[in-house]
Write an enzyme that holds these catalytic residues in place. Structure first.
Site, short mmCIF file in Angstrom:
data_model
loop_
_atom_site.label_atom_id
_atom_site.label_comp_id
_atom_site.label_asym_id
_atom_site.label_seq_id
_atom_site.Cartn_x
_atom_site.Cartn_y
_atom_site.Cartn_z
N HIS A 64 -3.67 -5.07 0.20
CA HIS A 64 -3.13 -5.70 1.41
C HIS A 64 -3.29 -7.22 1.30
O HIS A 64 -4.31 -7.77 1.73
CB HIS A 64 -3.86 -5.18 2.65
CG HIS A 64 -3.45 -3.81 3.07
ND1 HIS A 64 -2.38 -3.59 3.92
CD2 HIS A 64 -3.94 -2.59 2.74
CE1 HIS A 64 -2.24 -2.28 4.11
NE2 HIS A 64 -3.18 -1.65 3.39
N GLU A 123 -1.89 -9.50 3.00
CA GLU A 123 -1.89 -10.13 4.32
C GLU A 123 -3.28 -10.17 4.94
O GLU A 123 -3.56 -11.04 5.76
CB GLU A 123 -0.88 -9.45 5.26
CG GLU A 123 -1.19 -8.02 5.63
CD GLU A 123 -0.88 -7.01 4.54
OE1 GLU A 123 -1.34 -5.85 4.65
OE2 GLU A 123 -0.17 -7.37 3.56
N CYS A 128 0.84 -1.19 0.00
CA CYS A 128 0.00 0.00 0.00
C CYS A 128 0.88 1.25 0.00
O CYS A 128 1.52 1.56 -1.00
CB CYS A 128 -0.99 -0.04 1.16
SG CYS A 128 -2.45 1.01 0.89
#
Length: 254
Positions: free
Chosen positions: A227, A229, A124
């Site tokens: 993102h 994750e 990001c």
């Protein structure tokens, strides 16, 4: 009869991965605090790395000492923007809050890692910083500066996707997650305008917004605007990016 596969030798070594935290000053607290969303470290662990949080320092010898002790650097995101002066512009309407101390530290850390050809993953805001460090520029606010852009700041659960991106074949990103359409989440209001030197755009949203970049001059310097994750369990293919990053770190050193 034992049908379990037998593993010979020790498990793969876990390379040290340095992670940059966020910073905040709560109004009701005397001291500022470092903050790190758990999914970042979980993703590194899940990918086979050993995560270490790197507190900020403006001492170049400290940055070098960090880099002596890690084999890869993860630059995280956050609710702040990069000072436009870093890419030769002045602030325009739509620019968000700045965290100059954090950006200065992350830029020094990233430049040091790239100089060593150490694997770098930017997530990001970390992707935006990677582009700026490599000489690129940013749209200061997508809504004001990108005609026809879709909504890139989703309001719903960030473990769920917002829109597709097209991952280009023949890229490090494609090796990690596959090429073609990939569903991603979206929590940003800035984006890459002009790509930096030796920076390859490797994923684009349907509205033309750049969603991932990688340096062709380094072994692994990849940035993604989403993102991965957050989607480790909902869309597990995203873990592949962390696995590629950790594997490159394992090969790098230590």
């Amino acid at each position: 009869m034992n049908n379990h596969p037998r593993h010979h030798g020790p498990p793969p070594r876990r390379p040290n991965i340095g992670i940059t935290p966020d910073w905040s000053q709560p109004e009701d607290q005397a001291f500022p605090r470092y903050e790190l969303k758990v999914p970042y470290s979980d993703a590194v662990l899940r990918a086979g790395g050993l995560p270490f949080v790197l507190p900020y320092s403006d001492d170049p010898t400290c940055v070098e000492a960090y880099l002596d002790r890690v084999s890869g650097v993860l630059i995280t995101g956050g609710a702040f923007d990069i000072p436009p002066e870093a890419y030769g512009e002045t602030a325009r309407e739509g620019l968000g809050a700045l965290k100059e101390g954090r950006t200065a530290f992350e830029a020094a850390l990233m430049k040091g890692a790239l100089k060593r050809n150490m694997p770098v993953l930017g997530v990001c805001g970390g992707m935006q910083l990677l582009n700026v460090v490599l000489g690129g520029t940013l749209f200061q606010d997508i809504g004001r500066e990108v005609p026809g852009a879709r909504e890139h700041e989703q309001k719903h659960d960030r473990t769920q996707p917002q829109h597709p991106v097209e991952v280009k074949n023949g890229t490090l990103l494609a090796e990690a997650v596959g090429y073609g359409q990939l569903m991603v989440n979206s929590t940003h209001h800035q984006a890459v305008r002009a790509a930096g030197q030796n920076v390859n755009v490797c994923a684009v949203a349907p509205d033309g917004v750049v969603e991932a970049i990688e340096s062709t001059a380094h072994v692994f310097a990849v940035g993604v605007q989403w993102h991965p994750e957050y989607m480790a369990t909902t869309i597990p293919v995203h873990v592949g990016l962390y696995k590629s990053f950790v594997q490159k770190a394992r090969e790098h050193r230590r």
